[in-house]
Design a protein around this motif. Structure first.
Motif, PDB file in Angstrom:
ATOM      1  N   UNK A  97       0.868  -1.170   0.000  1.00  0.00           N
ATOM      2  CA  UNK A  97       0.000   0.000   0.000  1.00  0.00           C
ATOM      3  C   UNK A  97       0.910   1.226   0.000  1.00  0.00           C
ATOM      4  N   UNK A  98       0.691   2.106  -0.970  1.00  0.00           N
ATOM      5  CA  UNK A  98       1.427   3.366  -1.016  1.00  0.00           C
ATOM      6  C   UNK A  98       0.464   4.458  -0.580  1.00  0.00           C
ATOM      7  N   UNK A  99       0.860   5.180   0.451  1.00  0.00           N
ATOM      8  CA  UNK A  99       0.046   6.244   1.017  1.00  0.00           C
ATOM      9  C   UNK A  99       0.533   7.567   0.444  1.00  0.00           C
ATOM     10  N   UNK A 100      -0.369   8.322  -0.169  1.00  0.00           N
ATOM     11  CA  UNK A 100      -0.029   9.650  -0.662  1.00  0.00           C
ATOM     12  C   UNK A 100      -0.617  10.670   0.306  1.00  0.00           C
ATOM     13  N   UNK A 101       0.248  11.469   0.882  1.00  0.00           N
ATOM     14  CA  UNK A 101      -0.187  12.425   1.890  1.00  0.00           C
ATOM     15  C   UNK A 101       0.052  11.870   3.275  1.00  0.00           C
ATOM     16  N   UNK A 102      -0.762  12.287   4.231  1.00  0.00           N
ATOM     17  CA  UNK A 102      -0.578  11.890   5.631  1.00  0.00           C
ATOM     18  C   UNK A 102       0.868  12.142   6.059  1.00  0.00           C
ATOM     19  N   UNK A 103       1.439  13.275   5.619  1.00  0.00           N
ATOM     20  CA  UNK A 103       2.860  13.525   5.854  1.00  0.00           C
ATOM     21  C   UNK A 103       3.217  13.703   7.321  1.00  0.00           C
ATOM     22  N   UNK A 104       2.245  13.983   8.168  1.00  0.00           N
ATOM     23  CA  UNK A 104       2.546  14.149   9.591  1.00  0.00           C
ATOM     24  C   UNK A 104       2.407  12.853  10.388  1.00  0.00           C
ATOM     25  N   UNK A 105       2.039  11.759   9.708  1.00  0.00           N
ATOM     26  CA  UNK A 105       1.885  10.481  10.389  1.00  0.00           C
ATOM     27  C   UNK A 105       3.247   9.804  10.560  1.00  0.00           C
ATOM     28  N   UNK A 106       3.268   8.678  11.277  1.00  0.00           N
ATOM     29  CA  UNK A 106       4.531   8.052  11.671  1.00  0.00           C
ATOM     30  C   UNK A 106       4.946   6.862  10.824  1.00  0.00           C
ATOM     31  N   UNK A 107       4.302   6.630   9.700  1.00  0.00           N
ATOM     32  CA  UNK A 107       4.714   5.536   8.823  1.00  0.00           C
ATOM     33  C   UNK A 107       5.979   5.942   8.061  1.00  0.00           C
ATOM     34  N   UNK A 108       6.752   4.955   7.563  1.00  0.00           N
ATOM     35  CA  UNK A 108       7.932   5.306   6.764  1.00  0.00           C
ATOM     36  C   UNK A 108       7.511   5.961   5.457  1.00  0.00           C
ATOM     37  N   UNK A 109       8.271   6.975   5.061  1.00  0.00           N
ATOM     38  CA  UNK A 109       7.902   7.763   3.889  1.00  0.00           C
ATOM     39  C   UNK A 109       9.119   8.042   3.013  1.00  0.00           C
ATOM     40  N   UNK A 110       8.835   8.200   1.741  1.00  0.00           N
ATOM     41  CA  UNK A 110       9.796   8.733   0.781  1.00  0.00           C
ATOM     42  C   UNK A 110       9.404  10.196   0.601  1.00  0.00           C
ATOM     43  N   UNK A 111      10.323  11.096   0.865  1.00  0.00           N
ATOM     44  CA  UNK A 111      10.038  12.521   0.656  1.00  0.00           C
ATOM     45  C   UNK A 111      10.121  12.826  -0.825  1.00  0.00           C
ATOM     46  N   UNK A 112       9.105  13.503  -1.344  1.00  0.00           N
ATOM     47  CA  UNK A 112       9.083  13.948  -2.740  1.00  0.00           C
ATOM     48  C   UNK A 112       9.278  15.460  -2.705  1.00  0.00           C
ATOM     49  N   UNK A 113      10.348  15.935  -3.345  1.00  0.00           N
ATOM     50  CA  UNK A 113      10.711  17.348  -3.255  1.00  0.00           C
ATOM     51  C   UNK A 113      11.007  17.909  -4.641  1.00  0.00           C
ATOM     52  N   UNK A 114      10.451  19.083  -4.909  1.00  0.00           N
ATOM     53  CA  UNK A 114      10.719  19.799  -6.164  1.00  0.00           C
ATOM     54  C   UNK A 114      11.245  21.174  -5.778  1.00  0.00           C
ATOM     55  N   UNK A 115      12.471  21.488  -6.183  1.00  0.00           N
ATOM     56  CA  UNK A 115      13.139  22.723  -5.781  1.00  0.00           C
ATOM     57  C   UNK A 115      12.365  23.976  -6.181  1.00  0.00           C
ATOM     58  N   UNK A 116      11.763  23.968  -7.374  1.00  0.00           N
ATOM     59  CA  UNK A 116      11.088  25.182  -7.862  1.00  0.00           C
ATOM     60  C   UNK A 116       9.903  25.592  -6.992  1.00  0.00           C
ATOM     61  N   UNK A 117       9.395  24.678  -6.150  1.00  0.00           N
ATOM     62  CA  UNK A 117       8.300  25.039  -5.244  1.00  0.00           C
ATOM     63  C   UNK A 117       8.756  25.998  -4.147  1.00  0.00           C
ATOM     64  N   UNK A 118      10.043  25.972  -3.837  1.00  0.00           N
ATOM     65  CA  UNK A 118      10.557  26.853  -2.790  1.00  0.00           C
ATOM     66  C   UNK A 118      10.140  26.450  -1.380  1.00  0.00           C
ATOM     67  N   UNK A 119       9.660  25.234  -1.217  1.00  0.00           N
ATOM     68  CA  UNK A 119       9.217  24.748   0.092  1.00  0.00           C
ATOM     69  C   UNK A 119      10.397  24.112   0.827  1.00  0.00           C
ATOM     70  N   UNK A 120      10.341  24.095   2.155  1.00  0.00           N
ATOM     71  CA  UNK A 120      11.431  23.475   2.915  1.00  0.00           C
ATOM     72  C   UNK A 120      11.415  21.952   2.779  1.00  0.00           C
ATOM     73  N   UNK A 121      12.563  21.347   3.007  1.00  0.00           N
ATOM     74  CA  UNK A 121      12.681  19.903   3.033  1.00  0.00           C
ATOM     75  C   UNK A 121      11.941  19.377   4.259  1.00  0.00           C
ATOM     76  N   UNK A 122      11.348  18.201   4.140  1.00  0.00           N
ATOM     77  CA  UNK A 122      10.662  17.571   5.273  1.00  0.00           C
ATOM     78  C   UNK A 122      11.607  16.752   6.147  1.00  0.00           C
TER      79      UNK A 122
END
Length: 170
Positions: A97-122
């Motif tokens: 099962x791949x969970x998209x979202x729920x980034x504040x939960x405690x399951x293991x995650x792969x961080x998806x990051x795009x530099x042009x968004x200008x958002x901080x790393x998780x």
């Protein structure tokens, strides 16, 4: 059943990546289900359909079935939003099962990051980030990463870090 998440800010490319990952994992013989968190009011039903009319009339649950698929819609009617563990328990068994979202939960995650968004790393703040998929090399981390356009490399990360869902759910 194994579990892994894709976490990142809006616009990072989680859905695009997931759509590329599913066939990649399927070619490896892995059956995949997904669980997506919606951050806004959404509807899978449309006005004018009988099922929509049933919900509008006050039905708490409406199950729609055909020879091709079935769907169960549950109206929360002001009740609390279900948590990830509850939602996972509603899925049929599958390899992954791949969970998209729920980034504040405690399951293991792969961080998806795009530099042009200008958002901080998780990953600096989230100890549950196990790997990174990004369009640039992540700064100052020992976490494994794969370029955002490398679906096979990211599939390797997914397989490496997915955990037993039943054990995670406790």
């Amino acid at each position: 059943m194994k579990l892994i998440g894709l976490a990142g800010w809006s616009g990072a490319g989680k859905t695009t990546l997931l759509i590329r990952l599913i066939p990649c994992l399927a070619r490896r013989g892995i059956g995949v289900s997904t669980l997506k968190h919606a951050h806004h009011r959404f509807d899978v039903d449309t006005p004018g359909k009988d099922s929509w009319e049933h919900r509008q009339a006050g039905a708490q649950q409406v199950l729609v079935s055909s020879a091709h698929r079935w769907a169960l819609m549950t109206e929360l009617r002001g009740g609390p939003e279900p948590d990830l563990r509850f939602l996972l328990s509603r899925l049929s068994p599958v390899d992954l099962v791949i969970v998209e979202g729920f980034k504040r939960d405690t399951h293991p995650k792969i961080e998806v990051h795009r530099a042009e968004n200008g958002k901080p790393w998780l990953h600096p703040e989230d100890p549950h980030i196990a790997g990174i998929a990004a369009d640039i090399r992540p700064p100052a981390t020992d976490l494994p990463w794969a370029p955002l356009d490398d679906a096979e490399g990211i599939a390797d990360l997914v397989e490496r870090f997915a955990v037993d869902a039943a054990a995670w759910m406790g």
